[in-house]
Scaffold this active site. Structure first.
Site, PDB file in Angstrom:
ATOM      1  N   ASN A  14       0.851  -1.492   0.028  1.00 49.37           N
ATOM      2  CA  ASN A  14       0.029  -0.053  -0.048  1.00 49.37           C
ATOM      3  C   ASN A  14       0.683   1.210   0.109  1.00 49.37           C
ATOM      4  O   ASN A  14       2.103   1.122   0.260  1.00 49.37           O
ATOM      5  CB  ASN A  14      -0.745   0.049   1.276  1.00 49.37           C
ATOM      6  CG  ASN A  14      -1.891  -1.119   1.317  1.00 49.37           C
ATOM      7  OD1 ASN A  14      -3.014  -1.182   0.398  1.00 49.37           O
ATOM      8  ND2 ASN A  14      -1.749  -2.053   2.032  1.00 49.37           N
ATOM      9  N   ILE A  16       2.953   4.852   0.447  1.00 52.23           N
ATOM     10  CA  ILE A  16       4.228   5.078  -0.204  1.00 52.23           C
ATOM     11  C   ILE A  16       4.940   4.145  -0.570  1.00 52.23           C
ATOM     12  O   ILE A  16       5.868   4.026  -1.300  1.00 52.23           O
ATOM     13  CB  ILE A  16       4.846   5.970   0.861  1.00 52.23           C
ATOM     14  CG1 ILE A  16       4.001   7.034   1.409  1.00 52.23           C
ATOM     15  CG2 ILE A  16       6.329   6.644   0.457  1.00 52.23           C
ATOM     16  CD1 ILE A  16       4.592   7.843   2.525  1.00 52.23           C
ATOM     17  N   ASP A  35       4.992  -7.868   3.485  1.00 53.95           N
ATOM     18  CA  ASP A  35       3.882  -6.971   4.242  1.00 53.95           C
ATOM     19  C   ASP A  35       2.854  -8.024   4.952  1.00 53.95           C
ATOM     20  O   ASP A  35       2.914  -9.074   4.543  1.00 53.95           O
ATOM     21  CB  ASP A  35       2.995  -6.348   3.223  1.00 53.95           C
ATOM     22  CG  ASP A  35       2.223  -5.045   3.437  1.00 53.95           C
ATOM     23  OD1 ASP A  35       1.543  -5.369   4.322  1.00 53.95           O
ATOM     24  OD2 ASP A  35       2.493  -4.037   3.100  1.00 53.95           O
ATOM     25  N   ASP A  59       5.263 -10.629   8.948  1.00 55.15           N
ATOM     26  CA  ASP A  59       5.137  -9.406  10.200  1.00 55.15           C
ATOM     27  C   ASP A  59       6.488  -9.153  10.338  1.00 55.15           C
ATOM     28  O   ASP A  59       7.503 -10.022  10.967  1.00 55.15           O
ATOM     29  CB  ASP A  59       4.603 -10.045  11.277  1.00 55.15           C
ATOM     30  CG  ASP A  59       4.155  -8.956  12.289  1.00 55.15           C
ATOM     31  OD1 ASP A  59       5.026  -8.039  12.274  1.00 55.15           O
ATOM     32  OD2 ASP A  59       3.100  -9.088  13.083  1.00 55.15           O
ATOM     33  N   VAL A  60       6.858  -7.959  10.172  1.00 54.76           N
ATOM     34  CA  VAL A  60       8.418  -7.477  10.327  1.00 54.76           C
ATOM     35  C   VAL A  60       8.576  -7.447  11.632  1.00 54.76           C
ATOM     36  O   VAL A  60      10.012  -7.425  12.255  1.00 54.76           O
ATOM     37  CB  VAL A  60       8.818  -6.179   9.627  1.00 54.76           C
ATOM     38  CG1 VAL A  60       8.913  -6.076   8.324  1.00 54.76           C
ATOM     39  CG2 VAL A  60       7.857  -4.876  10.474  1.00 54.76           C
ATOM     40  N   ASN A  86      10.196   0.402   5.026  1.00 54.05           N
ATOM     41  CA  ASN A  86       9.050   1.419   4.989  1.00 54.05           C
ATOM     42  C   ASN A  86       8.020   0.924   5.822  1.00 54.05           C
ATOM     43  O   ASN A  86       7.151   1.833   6.182  1.00 54.05           O
ATOM     44  CB  ASN A  86       8.878   1.514   3.544  1.00 54.05           C
ATOM     45  CG  ASN A  86       7.548   2.267   3.302  1.00 54.05           C
ATOM     46  OD1 ASN A  86       7.436   3.069   3.312  1.00 54.05           O
ATOM     47  ND2 ASN A  86       6.317   1.223   3.212  1.00 54.05           N
ATOM     48  N   TYR A  90       1.190   4.037  12.515  1.00 55.80           N
ATOM     49  CA  TYR A  90       1.058   5.536  13.209  1.00 55.80           C
ATOM     50  C   TYR A  90      -0.203   6.004  13.765  1.00 55.80           C
ATOM     51  O   TYR A  90      -0.912   6.996  13.432  1.00 55.80           O
ATOM     52  CB  TYR A  90       1.582   6.911  12.355  1.00 55.80           C
ATOM     53  CG  TYR A  90       1.039   6.583  10.666  1.00 55.80           C
ATOM     54  CD1 TYR A  90      -0.064   7.026  10.642  1.00 55.80           C
ATOM     55  CD2 TYR A  90       2.003   6.389   9.973  1.00 55.80           C
ATOM     56  CE1 TYR A  90      -0.622   6.668   9.286  1.00 55.80           C
ATOM     57  CE2 TYR A  90       1.732   6.009   8.572  1.00 55.80           C
ATOM     58  CZ  TYR A  90       0.145   6.345   8.139  1.00 55.80           C
ATOM     59  OH  TYR A  90      -0.265   6.094   6.874  1.00 55.80           O
ATOM     60  N   TYR A 151       5.272   7.176  18.090  1.00 51.75           N
ATOM     61  CA  TYR A 151       5.841   7.276  16.685  1.00 51.75           C
ATOM     62  C   TYR A 151       6.916   7.905  16.645  1.00 51.75           C
ATOM     63  O   TYR A 151       7.757   7.648  16.061  1.00 51.75           O
ATOM     64  CB  TYR A 151       4.445   8.072  15.879  1.00 51.75           C
ATOM     65  CG  TYR A 151       4.796   7.959  14.610  1.00 51.75           C
ATOM     66  CD1 TYR A 151       4.762   6.845  13.658  1.00 51.75           C
ATOM     67  CD2 TYR A 151       5.137   9.418  13.891  1.00 51.75           C
ATOM     68  CE1 TYR A 151       5.006   7.030  12.262  1.00 51.75           C
ATOM     69  CE2 TYR A 151       5.433   9.336  12.601  1.00 51.75           C
ATOM     70  CZ  TYR A 151       5.287   8.255  11.762  1.00 51.75           C
ATOM     71  OH  TYR A 151       5.756   8.177  10.392  1.00 51.75           O
ATOM     72  N   LEU A 183       4.126  15.022   5.858  1.00 49.32           N
ATOM     73  CA  LEU A 183       2.770  14.430   5.537  1.00 49.32           C
ATOM     74  C   LEU A 183       2.599  14.199   4.193  1.00 49.32           C
ATOM     75  O   LEU A 183       2.632  15.034   3.123  1.00 49.32           O
ATOM     76  CB  LEU A 183       1.788  15.531   6.362  1.00 49.32           C
ATOM     77  CG  LEU A 183       0.329  15.194   5.916  1.00 49.32           C
ATOM     78  CD1 LEU A 183      -0.106  13.993   6.853  1.00 49.32           C
ATOM     79  CD2 LEU A 183      -0.399  16.387   6.209  1.00 49.32           C
TER      80      LEU A 183
HETATM   81  N1  LIG Z   1       1.812   8.930   5.080  1.00 49.87           N
HETATM   82  C1  LIG Z   1       2.481  10.002   5.772  1.00 49.87           C
HETATM   83  O1  LIG Z   1       2.216  11.070   5.759  1.00 49.87           O
HETATM   84  C2  LIG Z   1       3.998   9.352   6.362  1.00 49.87           C
HETATM   85  C3  LIG Z   1       4.835  10.650   6.608  1.00 49.87           C
HETATM   86  C4  LIG Z   1       6.072  10.495   7.139  1.00 49.87           C
HETATM   87  C5  LIG Z   1       6.302   9.052   7.305  1.00 49.87           C
HETATM   88  N2  LIG Z   1       5.741   8.025   6.745  1.00 49.87           N
HETATM   89  C6  LIG Z   1       6.106   6.738   6.973  1.00 49.87           C
HETATM   90  O2  LIG Z   1       5.984   6.175   5.624  1.00 49.87           O
HETATM   91  C7  LIG Z   1       5.668   4.640   5.818  1.00 49.87           C
HETATM   92  C8  LIG Z   1       4.723   4.079   5.052  1.00 49.87           C
HETATM   93  O3  LIG Z   1       3.532   5.240   5.276  1.00 49.87           O
HETATM   94  P1  LIG Z   1       2.074   4.904   4.683  1.00 49.87           P
HETATM   95  O4  LIG Z   1       1.283   6.173   4.836  1.00 49.87           O
HETATM   96  O5  LIG Z   1       2.329   4.503   2.999  1.00 49.87           O
HETATM   97  O6  LIG Z   1       1.336   3.839   5.300  1.00 49.87           O
HETATM   98  P2  LIG Z   1       0.484   2.668   4.824  1.00 49.87           P
HETATM   99  O7  LIG Z   1      -0.461   2.349   5.834  1.00 49.87           O
HETATM  100  O8  LIG Z   1      -0.237   3.029   3.429  1.00 49.87           O
HETATM  101  O9  LIG Z   1       1.316   1.528   4.466  1.00 49.87           O
HETATM  102  C9  LIG Z   1       2.052   1.031   5.639  1.00 49.87           C
HETATM  103  C10 LIG Z   1       2.294  -0.637   4.907  1.00 49.87           C
HETATM  104  O10 LIG Z   1       3.090  -1.264   6.024  1.00 49.87           O
HETATM  105  C11 LIG Z   1       2.197  -2.577   6.317  1.00 49.87           C
HETATM  106  N3  LIG Z   1       2.643  -2.886   7.617  1.00 49.87           N
HETATM  107  C12 LIG Z   1       2.138  -2.648   8.843  1.00 49.87           C
HETATM  108  N4  LIG Z   1       2.471  -3.417   9.741  1.00 49.87           N
HETATM  109  C13 LIG Z   1       3.481  -4.357   9.334  1.00 49.87           C
HETATM  110  C14 LIG Z   1       3.936  -5.222   9.804  1.00 49.87           C
HETATM  111  N5  LIG Z   1       3.969  -5.656  10.957  1.00 49.87           N
HETATM  112  N6  LIG Z   1       4.619  -6.074   9.020  1.00 49.87           N
HETATM  113  C15 LIG Z   1       4.876  -5.689   7.661  1.00 49.87           C
HETATM  114  N7  LIG Z   1       4.174  -5.142   7.048  1.00 49.87           N
HETATM  115  C16 LIG Z   1       3.524  -4.042   7.955  1.00 49.87           C
HETATM  116  C17 LIG Z   1       0.923  -2.223   5.972  1.00 49.87           C
HETATM  117  O11 LIG Z   1      -0.019  -3.204   5.839  1.00 49.87           O
HETATM  118  C18 LIG Z   1       1.125  -1.225   5.064  1.00 49.87           C
HETATM  119  O12 LIG Z   1       0.804  -2.080   3.718  1.00 49.87           O
HETATM  120  C19 LIG Z   1       5.622   4.603   7.397  1.00 49.87           C
HETATM  121  O13 LIG Z   1       6.909   4.172   7.869  1.00 49.87           O
HETATM  122  C20 LIG Z   1       5.470   5.748   7.967  1.00 49.87           C
HETATM  123  O14 LIG Z   1       5.483   6.004   9.061  1.00 49.87           O
HETATM  124  C21 LIG Z   1       4.487   8.366   6.224  1.00 49.87           C
END
Ligand SMILES: NC(=O)c1ccc[n+]([C@@H]2O[C@H](COP(=O)([O-])OP(=O)(O)OC[C@H]3O[C@@H](n4cnc5c(N)ncnc54)[C@H](O)[C@@H]3O)[C@@H](O)[C@H]2O)c1
Length: 244
Positions: A14, A16, A35, A59-60, A86, A90, A151, A183
């Site tokens: 999913n 980013i 994932d 699961d990481v 990645n 949060y 977080y 963000l």
């Molecule tokens: N979206 C934002 O605004 C933002 C800003 C700064 C940093 N980030 C960071 O970027 C990264 C991705 O964020 P996003 O918004 O794309 O999130 P998202 O929820 O869209 O994607 C995160 C993915 O991680 C997977 N995941 C969750 N727990 C897991 C686990 N235990 N093992 C394996 N996979 C797991 C989820 O299934 C999901 O596919 C994160 O590390 C987040 O902290 C996001």
């Protein structure tokens, strides 16, 4: 196109992570995804870019699963050259609402997961005397950002871990860096807090909402040979909100 080896990306089903997978496939990497949910859409996008794809439900936070995943990636794709940690969660909670279980869950996925995936994959990189690791933090670490104690603590840990690991593996040709996004427009983040999209982008030098595709160039650089002498660094990709 030159085959650049295999890039392993966690949480790329999913958001980013999926955008990173597409860009690195376009760059010439085969892609392996760990994932907790199905990565079928990412598979279709990577294969459309002409690269091989491998995914497993991992699961990481599990030492056993991450080790076994590394073995599977080596067997299925081989030539592991890049790892992008990645996967992240949060939950939007005040300190008062943050119970110990929430704290443990956030530290577990964001920080333990980064550690465990690095433990599992670094040995394959050491064997080849080459590797690129990109860990994912957040510019919230540098901001006045309430409701995110677990977080922000986890992302501070990711930056610290990156600096320390970089000091140990540079001798093996492995660079370790951090991308710290601002963000960004993903469904998960909008589900957590839709309101911040109204005001936060206005505080950026580039005052519009960040899309996942705005971040991919930084990761593309950090996993490339062009970043040969960049290690232990944190690169903010946030439209110029913070200066670190
Ligand atoms: N979206 C934002 O605004 C933002 C800003 C700064 C940093 N980030 C960071 O970027 C990264 C991705 O964020 P996003 O918004 O794309 O999130 P998202 O929820 O869209 O994607 C995160 C993915 O991680 C997977 N995941 C969750 N727990 C897991 C686990 N235990 N093992 C394996 N996979 C797991 C989820 O299934 C999901 O596919 C994160 O590390 C987040 O902290 C996001």
């Amino acid at each position: 196109m030159i085959n650049k080896g295999t890039a392993v990306i966690t949480g790329a089903a999913n958001g980013i992570g999926q955008a990173y997978a597409v860009r690195l496939a376009q760059d010439g990497f085969d892609i392996a995804v760990a994932d907790v949910v199905d990565a079928d859409k990412t598979k279709a996008l990577v294969e459309a870019a002409g690269r091989k794809f491998f995914a497993a439900i991992i699961d990481v936070t599990s030492p056993e699963a991450t080790l076994s995943f590394a073995k599977q990636v080596q067997e299925n794709l081989g030539n592991i050259t890049a790892l992008v940690n990645n996967a992240g969660i949060y939950p939007w909670k005040s300190f008062a609402e943050t119970d110990f279980q929430t704290w443990r869950n956030v530290i577990g996925v964001n920080l333990d997961g980064t550690f465990l995936m690095s433990k599992a994959f670094v040995p394959y990189m050491i064997e080849k005397k080459y590797g690129r690791i990109v860990n994912v933090a957040s510019t919230t670490f540098f901001l006045n950002a309430p409701q995110m104690t677990a977080y922000i603590a986890s992302k501070g840990g990711v930056i610290g871990f990156t600096r320390a690991l970089a000091s140990e593996v540079g001798v093996d040709g492995i660079n370790v860096n951090v991308i710290a996004p601002g963000l960004t427009n993903t469904k998960s983040m909008r589900d957590e807090n839709a309101e911040i999209y109204e005001f936060l982008p206005k505080m950026q030098a580039i005052p519009r909402v960040i899309e996942p595709e705005d971040l991919v160039g930084v990761v593309s650089f950090l996993v490339s040979k062009d970043s040969a002498f960049v290690t232990g660094q944190t690169i903010a990709a946030d439209g110029g909100q913070v200066r670190n």
